[in-house]
Design an enzyme around this catalytic site. Structure first.
Site, mmCIF file in Angstrom:
data_model
loop_
_atom_site.group_PDB
_atom_site.id
_atom_site.type_symbol
_atom_site.label_atom_id
_atom_site.label_comp_id
_atom_site.label_asym_id
_atom_site.label_seq_id
_atom_site.Cartn_x
_atom_site.Cartn_y
_atom_site.Cartn_z
ATOM 1 N N PHE A 1 0.626 -4.761 -1.559
ATOM 2 C CA PHE A 1 0.626 -5.005 -2.993
ATOM 3 C C PHE A 1 -0.389 -4.158 -3.744
ATOM 4 C CE2 PHE A 1 2.363 -9.028 -1.270
ATOM 5 C CZ PHE A 1 3.576 -9.022 -1.939
ATOM 6 N N GLY A 2 -1.541 -3.921 -3.160
ATOM 7 C CA GLY A 2 -2.570 -3.185 -3.876
ATOM 8 C C GLY A 2 -3.915 -3.276 -3.183
ATOM 9 N N LYS A 3 -4.977 -2.991 -3.921
ATOM 10 C CA LYS A 3 -6.330 -2.949 -3.379
ATOM 11 C C LYS A 3 -6.833 -4.360 -3.049
ATOM 12 C CE LYS A 3 -6.899 1.527 -4.146
ATOM 13 N NZ LYS A 3 -7.072 2.514 -3.055
ATOM 14 N N VAL A 4 -7.723 -4.418 -2.056
ATOM 15 C CA VAL A 4 -8.365 -5.671 -1.651
ATOM 16 C C VAL A 4 -9.874 -5.466 -1.744
ATOM 17 C CG1 VAL A 4 -8.598 -7.402 0.174
ATOM 18 C CG2 VAL A 4 -6.443 -6.156 -0.090
ATOM 19 N N LYS B 1 -7.362 -10.044 -3.850
ATOM 20 C CA LYS B 1 -6.219 -9.162 -3.637
ATOM 21 C C LYS B 1 -5.591 -8.854 -4.987
ATOM 22 C CE LYS B 1 -2.373 -10.656 -1.551
ATOM 23 N NZ LYS B 1 -1.416 -11.035 -0.486
ATOM 24 N N GLU C 1 -6.495 -2.200 1.504
ATOM 25 C CA GLU C 1 -5.264 -2.210 0.730
ATOM 26 C C GLU C 1 -4.155 -2.824 1.577
ATOM 27 O OE1 GLU C 1 -2.585 0.965 -1.901
ATOM 28 O OE2 GLU C 1 -4.253 1.660 -0.647
ATOM 29 N N ASP C 2 -3.314 -3.648 0.951
ATOM 30 C CA ASP C 2 -2.122 -4.125 1.643
ATOM 31 C C ASP C 2 -0.904 -3.644 0.866
ATOM 32 O OD1 ASP C 2 -1.860 -5.815 -0.522
ATOM 33 O OD2 ASP C 2 -2.003 -7.677 0.637
ATOM 34 N N ASP D 1 3.397 -10.093 10.112
ATOM 35 C CA ASP D 1 2.321 -9.155 10.486
ATOM 36 C C ASP D 1 1.215 -9.918 11.223
ATOM 37 O OD1 ASP D 1 0.849 -6.877 10.785
ATOM 38 O OD2 ASP D 1 0.335 -6.633 8.671
#
Length: 276
Positions: free
Chosen positions: A13-16, A32, A10-11, A132
Site C-alpha cells: 500500500f505504501g510507506k511504513v 502504515k 514499505e508494503d 504472506d
C-alpha cells in the site's frame, strides 16, 4: 496527533513508519500509509483487521482518513520483527554459549509456533486469508509474546524474499504453495503451506527458504514439489508437521486448529523431554 519518526519500509500500500501518538503517554506506534491509487483496498483491509481481537494478532489503534495520505496506526512491539529477533537470539552463532539467558531454546521456538498457529486459526475462523505468513510478518513483545501483522516490515528491506515482476504485486514465492506459484491462488490451504515454511524458518533461526537458489530455480523446485530439508537440531516430530503442511493436495493439509493442538502437544512433550 500522529508524529512520524522514522521510515522503516514499505508494503503493497505504501510507506511504513515508526512514530508516536502525541498523547499524555507518548505512545509509540507503527504507521502504515496508502498511496493515492489504492485507498479503497487500504481502508477495507484496515477495517477488517481492526475488528480482530486476539492476544497474538497485532492491534490497530486508529485509522486516520481526514488527510490526503491515509494512515493506519498499529501498536508498537518493542523487540521488532520475529525474523530479526531470531537472528539476534540464535544459538547457532556460538554453539558453546547456547545456555546464555537470551538464547532461544527448543521450548521457546515451540511456544512461538503455538502462538502464531493460534492466531492463524483465529484469522481463518474469521474468513481472513493472510497470504504472506513469514517471520518478517510477526512482531515480538515482552516475555516473547508474538503477534502476527498484516504488514511485512518491509518489502525493500526483505526484497530478496519476493519475486518481482513489472506492474505486479511482489510475490513471496519461497513461502508459497504450488497452486499459489502456478495460479496466483491464495486460500486457507495456501496459508497452511506457508505456515509450514514459517516453521522451517523458525527452527532455522531466520534462514531464507531455498537459500542459494535463484527465484526461477525456486519456482521450478516448488512446481516439482522439492521440499525443504529438516533444519539442524529440529525435532523430527516438528519436521513431520511441516511436511504435512506441504502436502501436494491442498485438502489433505491439516487445518490450523489441528496444527495448534499438535504444537501444544509437542511443546508439552518437549518440556518433559519426551521428544528430542
Amino acid at each position: 496527533m500522529i508524529i512520524l519518526r522514522k521510515g522503516i519500509g514499505e508494503d503493497q500500500f505504501g510507506k511504513v513508519y515508526y512514530g508516536e501518538l502525541n498523547t499524555e503517554l507518548d505512545c509509540r506506534c507503527i504507521i502504515k500509509t496508502s498511496r493515492a491509487n489504492n485507498h479503497e483496498d487500504f481502508i477495507n483491509q484496515a477495517v477488517k483487521w481492526s475488528s480482530f481481537n486476539h492476544p497474538n494478532v497485532i492491534n490497530i489503534l486508529g485509522i486516520c482518513t481526514q488527510e490526503t495520505i491515509l494512515r493506519v496506526v498499529y501498536e508498537y512491539l518493542e523487540c521488532g520483527t520475529l525474523h530479526d529477533y531470531l537472528l539476534r537470539h540464535s544459538p547457532l552463532d556460538d554453539p558453546n554459549d547456547c545456555c546464555k539467558p537470551d538464547c532461544l531454546s527448543g521450548s521457546d521456538l515451540l511456544s512461538i509456533a503455538v502462538q502464531v498457529a493460534d492466531a492463524l486459526n483465529y484469522l481463518t475462523n474469521n474468513s481472513y486469508i493472510h497470504g504472506d505468513i513469514a517471520t518478517r510478518s510477526c512482531m515480538v513483545g515482552p516475555q516473547r509474546t508474538v503477534k502476527i501483522t498484516d504488514i511485512s516490515l518491509s518489502w525493500y528491506r526483505h526484497a530478496r524474499d519476493y519475486y518481482w515482476e513489472e506492474n505486479k504485486r511482489p510475490m513471496p514465492i519461497r513461502w508459497m504453495a504450488p497452486e499459489g506459484v502456478i495460479h496466483s491462488k491464495f486460500t486457507a490451504e495456501t496459508d497452511i503451506w506457508s505456515f509450514g515454511v514459517f516453521l522451517w524458518e523458525l527452527f532455522s533461526y531466520g534462514d531464507q527458504p531455498h537459500y542459494g537458489y535463484s527465484d526461477d530455480e525456486v519456482i521450478r523446485r516448488i512446481r516439482d514439489h522439492a521440499i525443504l530439508e529438516c533444519p539442524t537440531d529440529c525435532p523430527e516430530a516438528v519436521y513431520s508437521l511441516m511436511k504435512e503442511c506441504w502436502d501436494i493436495m491442498p485438502p489433505s493439509r491439516p487445518q490450523f486448529r489441528a496444527i495448534y493442538t499438535s504444537l501444544c502437544s509437542l511443546q508439552h512433550d518437549y518440556d518433559n523431554r519426551v521428544i528430542t
